[in-house]
Write a protein that holds these residues in place. Structure first.
Motif, PDB file in Angstrom:
ATOM      1  N   LEU A  58     -33.414 -42.746  22.058  1.00 46.11           N
ATOM      2  CA  LEU A  58     -32.814 -43.133  23.298  1.00 46.11           C
ATOM      3  C   LEU A  58     -33.331 -41.461  24.060  1.00 46.11           C
ATOM      4  N   GLY A  59     -34.146 -40.155  23.316  1.00 48.83           N
ATOM      5  CA  GLY A  59     -34.305 -39.472  23.936  1.00 48.83           C
ATOM      6  C   GLY A  59     -33.578 -38.260  23.700  1.00 48.83           C
ATOM      7  N   LEU A  60     -32.336 -38.032  23.156  1.00 48.49           N
ATOM      8  CA  LEU A  60     -31.371 -37.039  23.266  1.00 48.49           C
ATOM      9  C   LEU A  60     -31.858 -36.367  22.283  1.00 48.49           C
ATOM     10  N   ALA A  61     -32.425 -36.437  21.197  1.00 46.68           N
ATOM     11  CA  ALA A  61     -32.931 -35.360  20.122  1.00 46.68           C
ATOM     12  C   ALA A  61     -32.455 -34.070  20.814  1.00 46.68           C
ATOM     13  N   ASN A  62     -32.173 -32.884  19.923  1.00 46.49           N
ATOM     14  CA  ASN A  62     -32.009 -31.686  20.299  1.00 46.49           C
ATOM     15  C   ASN A  62     -31.299 -31.601  21.803  1.00 46.49           C
ATOM     16  N   SER A  63     -29.786 -32.152  21.894  1.00 45.62           N
ATOM     17  CA  SER A  63     -29.513 -31.816  23.045  1.00 45.62           C
ATOM     18  C   SER A  63     -27.748 -31.957  22.392  1.00 45.62           C
ATOM     19  N   VAL A 102     -22.600 -35.430  21.733  1.00 48.70           N
ATOM     20  CA  VAL A 102     -21.849 -36.175  22.545  1.00 48.70           C
ATOM     21  C   VAL A 102     -21.452 -37.562  22.383  1.00 48.70           C
ATOM     22  N   LEU A 103     -22.411 -38.751  21.814  1.00 48.32           N
ATOM     23  CA  LEU A 103     -22.717 -39.572  21.779  1.00 48.32           C
ATOM     24  C   LEU A 103     -22.482 -40.070  20.030  1.00 48.32           C
ATOM     25  N   VAL A 104     -22.850 -39.095  19.067  1.00 47.59           N
ATOM     26  CA  VAL A 104     -22.223 -38.779  18.059  1.00 47.59           C
ATOM     27  C   VAL A 104     -21.136 -39.010  17.846  1.00 47.59           C
ATOM     28  N   ILE A 130     -24.780 -39.888   5.184  1.00 50.20           N
ATOM     29  CA  ILE A 130     -24.770 -40.793   5.241  1.00 50.20           C
ATOM     30  C   ILE A 130     -25.602 -41.849   6.624  1.00 50.20           C
ATOM     31  N   ALA A 131     -25.195 -40.846   7.483  1.00 51.13           N
ATOM     32  CA  ALA A 131     -25.472 -41.469   9.040  1.00 51.13           C
ATOM     33  C   ALA A 131     -26.773 -40.984   9.720  1.00 51.13           C
ATOM     34  N   LEU A 132     -26.497 -39.217   8.774  1.00 56.71           N
ATOM     35  CA  LEU A 132     -27.980 -38.771   9.302  1.00 56.71           C
ATOM     36  C   LEU A 132     -29.061 -38.737   9.784  1.00 56.71           C
ATOM     37  N   LEU A 133     -29.656 -39.449   8.855  1.00 52.35           N
ATOM     38  CA  LEU A 133     -30.658 -40.090   9.061  1.00 52.35           C
ATOM     39  C   LEU A 133     -31.399 -41.197  10.697  1.00 52.35           C
ATOM     40  N   PRO A 134     -30.150 -41.926   9.878  1.00 51.82           N
ATOM     41  CA  PRO A 134     -30.067 -43.413  11.329  1.00 51.82           C
ATOM     42  C   PRO A 134     -29.369 -42.675  12.866  1.00 51.82           C
ATOM     43  N   TRP A 135     -29.098 -41.637  12.951  1.00 52.89           N
ATOM     44  CA  TRP A 135     -28.178 -40.790  14.032  1.00 52.89           C
ATOM     45  C   TRP A 135     -29.489 -39.950  14.571  1.00 52.89           C
ATOM     46  N   ALA A 136     -30.536 -39.050  13.949  1.00 53.45           N
ATOM     47  CA  ALA A 136     -31.650 -38.598  14.086  1.00 53.45           C
ATOM     48  C   ALA A 136     -32.876 -39.430  14.283  1.00 53.45           C
ATOM     49  N   PHE A 137     -32.763 -40.950  14.110  1.00 56.24           N
ATOM     50  CA  PHE A 137     -34.012 -42.090  14.929  1.00 56.24           C
ATOM     51  C   PHE A 137     -33.600 -42.763  16.121  1.00 56.24           C
ATOM     52  N   LEU A 138     -32.015 -42.848  15.759  1.00 56.31           N
ATOM     53  CA  LEU A 138     -31.432 -43.402  17.347  1.00 56.31           C
ATOM     54  C   LEU A 138     -31.836 -42.183  18.223  1.00 56.31           C
ATOM     55  N   LEU A 139     -31.125 -40.916  18.080  1.00 57.98           N
ATOM     56  CA  LEU A 139     -31.705 -39.891  18.899  1.00 57.98           C
ATOM     57  C   LEU A 139     -32.705 -40.044  19.784  1.00 57.98           C
TER      58      LEU A 139
END
Length: 279
Positions: free
Chosen positions: A135-140, A145-147, A123-132
């Motif tokens: 925040l400039g943290l995608a694919n890092s 760590v934040l997730v 359920i949280a995959l899409l919100p996390w992908a959008f948020l990261l």
């Protein structure tokens, strides 16, 4: 007497069923690939060789990257250590507040956090992908760590809150009368009483985060993935020649940290759960 023999026999059979796959992987990591091809996957080693281990660590191709599992292993270490520490610390503070410093609506807040224990990660995959991405943290690794800090907060808060509820309120009232405030009570009273639940939470978070696959494979790619995602990519590779000896060694390298944690900390885990239940 007969019933006890039956029970122990069933437990022994179940143990064998669980241990055989691990034993097969361990034995194959010390065999040559030629021997595995000739004798089959399930067979005792005819020779004892360590060649597969250094090859799996530093000279093995996964998803187009031919640097072994070392990079992915250290990605997991860089992810799991801070995520475990931060989520445990925040869970301790949340549990302390929700059990000993209640405020209007605190039960509602705890109920909402408790929902996170039962919420599927998908359920949280899409919100996390959008948020990261924002925040400039995608694919890092920092994004993971934040997730895991946030995803694990429901579990850690639940553990600490249920443990702290059993600590007598009179102890805290006496400290307040002596002039102790929020943080002094937390550091001088609650934390010294918390080693059992801290051990439980650290083991739970470490193994859960290390073995987690979904977020690692969806939110990260390539050389930024944790070792669990890399091992799955390894098993699904389309190569025609399967180096089962190196693959077995790679799997064991990925499994060693949680195995060691359970091996050395398993008794403390059970002891901590028991103390938290009967305290």
């Amino acid at each position: 007497m007969i019933s006890r023999i039956v029970i122990y026999g069933l437990l022994g059979l179940i143990s064998v069923v669980y241990i055989v796959p691990l034993l097969v992987v361990v034995l194959n990591s010390f065999r040559t690939n030629a021997e595995i091809g000739a004798m089959g996957l399930i067979s005792l080693p005819q020779s004892f060789r360590l060649d597969a281990w250094p090859q799996a660590w530093s000279d093995f191709c996964i998803g187009g990257q031919c640097n072994g599992v070392a990079r992915y292993f250290w990605n997991s270490v860089a992810m799991v250590v801070p995520a475990t520490i931060i989520s445990t610390a925040l869970g301790a503070i949340n549990g302390y507040i929700l059990s000993k410093w209640k405020f209007p609506g605190s039960e509602i807040v705890f109920g909402c956090m408790l929902l996170g224990v039962f919420m599927p990660g998908q359920i949280a995959l899409l919100p996390w992908a959008f948020l990261l991405g924002k925040l400039g943290l995608a694919n890092s690794v920092y994004g993971l760590v934040l997730v895991h800090c946030i995803q694990g907060l429901s579990f850690t808060t639940l553990f600490f809150r249920n443990y702290y509820v059993s600590i007598p309120d009179d102890l805290l009232k006496a400290a307040r009368i002596d002039g102790a405030g929020f943080w002094r009570i937390f550091w001088k009273i609650m934390i010294p009483l918390s080693p059992p639940i801290i051990i439980v939470t650290v083991i739970w978070q470490f193994t859960g985060i290390w073995n987690e696959y979904l977020f690692g494979v969806v939110l990260n790619s390539g050389s930024n993935q944790p070792i669990t995602s890399a091992l799955v990519a390894l098993s699904m590779s389309g190569t025609t020649v399967r180096t089962y000896d190196v693959m077995s060694a790679a799997v064991l390298i990925g499994a060693l940290p949680p195995l060691l944690v359970y091996f050395f900390g398993g008794k403390y885990f059970v002891r901590g759960l028991t103390q938290g239940a009967i305290k």
